[in-house]
Design a protein around this motif. Structure first.
Motif, short mmCIF file in Angstrom:
data_model
loop_
_atom_site.label_atom_id
_atom_site.label_comp_id
_atom_site.label_asym_id
_atom_site.label_seq_id
_atom_site.Cartn_x
_atom_site.Cartn_y
_atom_site.Cartn_z
N PHE A 237 54.57 43.63 37.18
CA PHE A 237 53.22 43.12 36.01
C PHE A 237 53.57 42.07 35.09
O PHE A 237 54.25 41.41 35.16
CB PHE A 237 52.83 44.24 35.26
N CYS B 131 47.62 37.99 33.16
CA CYS B 131 46.53 40.06 32.98
C CYS B 131 45.29 38.49 32.44
O CYS B 131 45.15 38.08 31.14
CB CYS B 131 47.30 40.10 32.46
N ILE B 132 44.01 39.04 32.96
CA ILE B 132 42.90 38.84 32.31
C ILE B 132 42.24 39.48 31.05
O ILE B 132 41.89 39.13 30.14
CB ILE B 132 41.76 39.07 33.21
N VAL B 133 42.85 40.69 30.67
CA VAL B 133 42.88 41.22 29.32
C VAL B 133 43.99 40.47 28.56
O VAL B 133 43.05 40.34 27.58
CB VAL B 133 43.72 42.83 30.09
N CYS C 19 39.86 44.99 32.65
CA CYS C 19 40.33 45.12 34.21
C CYS C 19 40.01 46.16 34.40
O CYS C 19 39.33 47.35 34.07
CB CYS C 19 40.77 43.74 33.96
N GLY C 20 41.40 46.51 34.88
CA GLY C 20 42.01 47.20 35.54
C GLY C 20 41.48 47.52 36.58
O GLY C 20 41.86 48.91 37.45
N ALA C 21 40.99 46.10 37.24
CA ALA C 21 41.27 46.93 39.63
C ALA C 21 42.63 47.27 40.09
O ALA C 21 42.20 48.01 40.69
CB ALA C 21 41.19 44.80 39.70
N CYS C 22 43.82 46.65 39.25
CA CYS C 22 44.43 47.35 39.81
C CYS C 22 45.30 48.76 40.13
O CYS C 22 45.34 49.24 41.10
CB CYS C 22 46.32 46.43 39.40
N MET D 30 46.71 52.42 33.53
CA MET D 30 46.43 51.86 32.12
C MET D 30 46.92 52.67 31.06
O MET D 30 46.84 53.22 30.81
CB MET D 30 44.76 51.57 32.26
N PRO E 174 47.62 46.83 32.58
CA PRO E 174 48.06 48.12 33.34
C PRO E 174 50.07 47.72 32.62
O PRO E 174 50.15 47.35 32.37
CB PRO E 174 48.49 47.56 35.12
N CYS F 153 43.64 42.65 42.18
CA CYS F 153 43.72 41.80 41.26
C CYS F 153 43.12 40.57 41.08
O CYS F 153 43.12 39.59 42.30
CB CYS F 153 45.71 40.98 41.04
N PRO F 154 42.17 39.64 40.16
CA PRO F 154 40.96 38.86 40.61
C PRO F 154 41.93 37.86 39.53
O PRO F 154 41.10 36.37 39.70
CB PRO F 154 39.58 39.10 40.15
N ALA F 155 43.11 37.43 38.80
CA ALA F 155 43.39 36.37 38.12
C ALA F 155 43.53 35.69 39.00
O ALA F 155 44.67 36.28 40.46
CB ALA F 155 44.27 37.07 37.45
N ALA G 120 48.20 38.27 38.03
CA ALA G 120 48.42 38.83 37.23
C ALA G 120 49.51 40.31 37.57
O ALA G 120 50.08 40.22 36.82
CB ALA G 120 47.68 39.81 35.92
N ILE G 121 49.33 40.30 38.71
CA ILE G 121 50.14 41.58 39.64
C ILE G 121 50.98 41.39 41.00
O ILE G 121 49.86 40.74 41.78
CB ILE G 121 49.72 42.86 39.50
#
Ligand code: SF4
Ligand code: SF4
Ligand code: SF4
Length: 545
Positions: free
Chosen positions: A453, A458-460, A467-470, A481, A491, A508-510, A515-516
């Protein structure tokens, strides 16, 4: 003796094997999970040999059957079982239809023994030295696989999905749509160039590939010299009409001496169907056939010059046919190049602040169960059967991810997909044993790599948003999380639970840097089996984008 029926049998058997292997490589209706796959794969020489070298099991001894078959009947493998051989026969037949007059097709070609045995020695030497690079590039099964899997499968997917949509438009809900993830364009270039070269070579020189470049052809050629049944030209019955030599796609019938070079004869039986006196035949070969026959000069009355004239005329037409075939191949290549690469059609970045930290991947991620990268590179011939069969589209051909020795071998590309927790298909289908078959329960604890990670991506952290998609996609909850700031959660990775499936990295959308990410293990490890209990902290489900 009229033995034209032998050719009919050969054609039927070869088309059956071609159809089965093609269906396997386009993954038609999950045919790889049926016993049909065993029928098609068992006698494939190189995959069987590699698998046997690992398991010493009768279930992987198809290559021994091929060797025995060759000692009995010559290179029938090349004329019936090998799908690349049958593909060449089809090209030869089409080129023949385009060529007029159709009388002269081939002529006797001198053997290129230095090249063919040199390449065989190179392939064997590299294999013994721990590299399958030469085998990967020259093995007929793997080359056919890359042609069918990488070039034909996209067309199959388009037709399949189009048919499904057509049915849906009339209210019939039929086949589920298939997904195809395009490999890197550079990885498509090799099979495309190989196919173009093969078409050109077989249209003009018949089975020259089989008798110069193919290591299986060279090895079986060595054995077929001692085959118990061989093509036989009786000295007395032959009237030197030259039909057998003209129709011999291996260019191995030397009329001057009425000899057949059995090391190059691919047992297609064409000569037997065109012999005017039905003199040429397939017969038990006694010691007399192993003796060099006395050269017989062409009789004066033989219109040898007329043969040359017809050959020259045919060769000039060959040029036109070759150019037409090359044009068609180039058009196909351009068409393929225009297909979108799915991994480039990634989710739009959700972060407003572009991420800066590059993912520090040190090892590629090998398929589940491959054990270690060196072993995997030593056994995989890059046939791409697993790539076609992977329902999650995560297996993609690599370029130099493994280095030169792993050229074109599959790796897990998490920009294309992720490894499904409930899936173990690649190990079930791999014909060489490079990916050993694992029971699902065992595969679910193989750790291919570990997620890392990168908080600063990370978008957060960057956008101060949820976020939290991962965590959502992680099947073992190795990513979960934990509280962050202002009620947000961020995460955290628990490496012991991570199986390296890449679901987090894929989700992960970053962008541009995720971000991961999962870094592969050079030697795969064991993860802990996740507990069935809910984890201590469960975030709110649902994403803000
Ligand atoms: S186990 Fe993973 S890599 Fe293998 S076929 Fe299934 S999803 Fe693909
Ligand atoms: S790992 Fe995949 S590409 Fe390699 S031999 Fe097995 S099925 Fe073929
Ligand atoms: S998927 Fe995970 S690592 Fe990627 S931005 Fe969202 S929370 Fe962060």
């Amino acid at each position: 003796m009229n033995q034209a029926w032998l050719k009919k049998i050969r054609v039927v058997v070869s088309l059956v094997f071609l159809a089965l292997t093609t269906l396997l490589f386009v993954d038609f209706d999950r045919i790889g999970e049926t016993p049909t796959a065993t029928v098609a794969l068992y006698p494939q020489f190189v995959p069987s040999l590699l698998k046997f070298s690992q398991t010493f099991a009768w279930g992987a001894a198809g290559f021994l059957a091929v060797l025995a078959l060759t000692l009995l009947f010559g290179r029938v493998y090349c004329s019936t079982i090998c799908p690349l051989g049958t593909l060449q026969d089809i090209v030869i037949r089409v080129a023949d239809q385009l060529r007029k007059p159709r009388k002269v097709k081939f002529r006797y070609q001198r053997p290129r023994n230095v090249l063919r045995y040199g390449l065989l020695a190179l392939a064997v030497g590299l294999f013994l030295g721990g590299s399958t690079l030469a085998l990967s590039l020259l093995d007929p099964f793997s080359n056919f696989g890359r042609i069918a899997g990488d070039l034909l499968r996209p067309l199959y997917v388009v037709v399949h999905n189009g048919f499904g949509q057509l049915l849906e438009s009339v209210g019939v809900y039929g086949p589920f749509p298939l997904h195809w993830k395009a490999p890197p364009l550079a990885a498509l270039i090799f099979p495309a160039l190989f196919l173009l070269g093969l078409i050109g070579l077989s249209a003009t020189r018949g089975r020259l590939f089989c008798n110069t470049l193919c290591p299986v052809g060279a090895l079986l050629g060595l054995l077929s010299r001692f085959a118990l049944f061989k093509i036989r030209i009786p000295q007395d019955a032959c009237v030197l009409c030259a039909q057998c030599s003209i129709h011999c796609k291996a260019g191995c019938i030397r009329l001057k001496t009425k000899e057949v070079d059995f090391s190059r004869c691919v047992a297609c039986f064409n000569c037997m169907t065109v012999c005017e006196t039905h003199g040429i035949g397939y017969a038990w070969s006694g010691p007399v056939l192993l003796r060099r026959s006395t050269p017989v000069a062409l009789p004066q009355s033989q219109p040898s010059n007329s043969l040359d004239v017809v050959r020259r005329a045919a060769l000039s037409r060959e040029g036109k046919a070759r150019r037409a075939l090359l044009r068609a191949g180039a058009t196909a290549l351009v068409g393929l190049a225009s297909l979108p690469r799915s991994s480039s059609v990634e989710a739009k970045p959700s972060n407003h602040v572009p991420t800066r930290l590059v993912n520090a991947k040190t090892w590629p991620v090998a398929p589940p169960g491959a054990r270690d990268i060196v072993r995997f590179n030593d056994l995989c011939t890059a046939c791409h059967l697993c790539v076609s069969a992977c329902p999650y589209g995560v297996l993609q051909p690599s370029l130099l991810d493994y280095g030169w020795s792993g050229l074109l071998q599959p790796h897990l590309d998490f920009a294309s997909g992720y490894c499904g927790y409930e899936c173990n298909r690649c190990g079930q289908i791999c014909p060489t044993g490079a990916i050993p078959p694992l029971a699902l329960v065992a595969k679910q604890t193989v750790q291919l790599g570990v997620a890392h990670f990168v908080r600063d991506n990370c978008i957060v952290h960057t956008d101060h948003t949820a976020c939290g998609a991962c965590d959502e996609y992680c099947p073992t909850k190795a990513v979960h999380m934990i509280p962050y700031q202002d009620g947000l959660t961020i995460p955290e990775v628990r490496p012991v639970l991570c199986v390296g499936c890449g679901a987090c990295e894929n989700a992960c959308p970053a962008r541009p840097h995720r971000a991961i990410y999962v870094d592969g293990h050079p030697v795969q490890r064991q993860a802990l089996r996740p507990s069935a209990k809910p984890l201590e902290y469960q975030p709110d489900r649902g994403f803000p984008f």
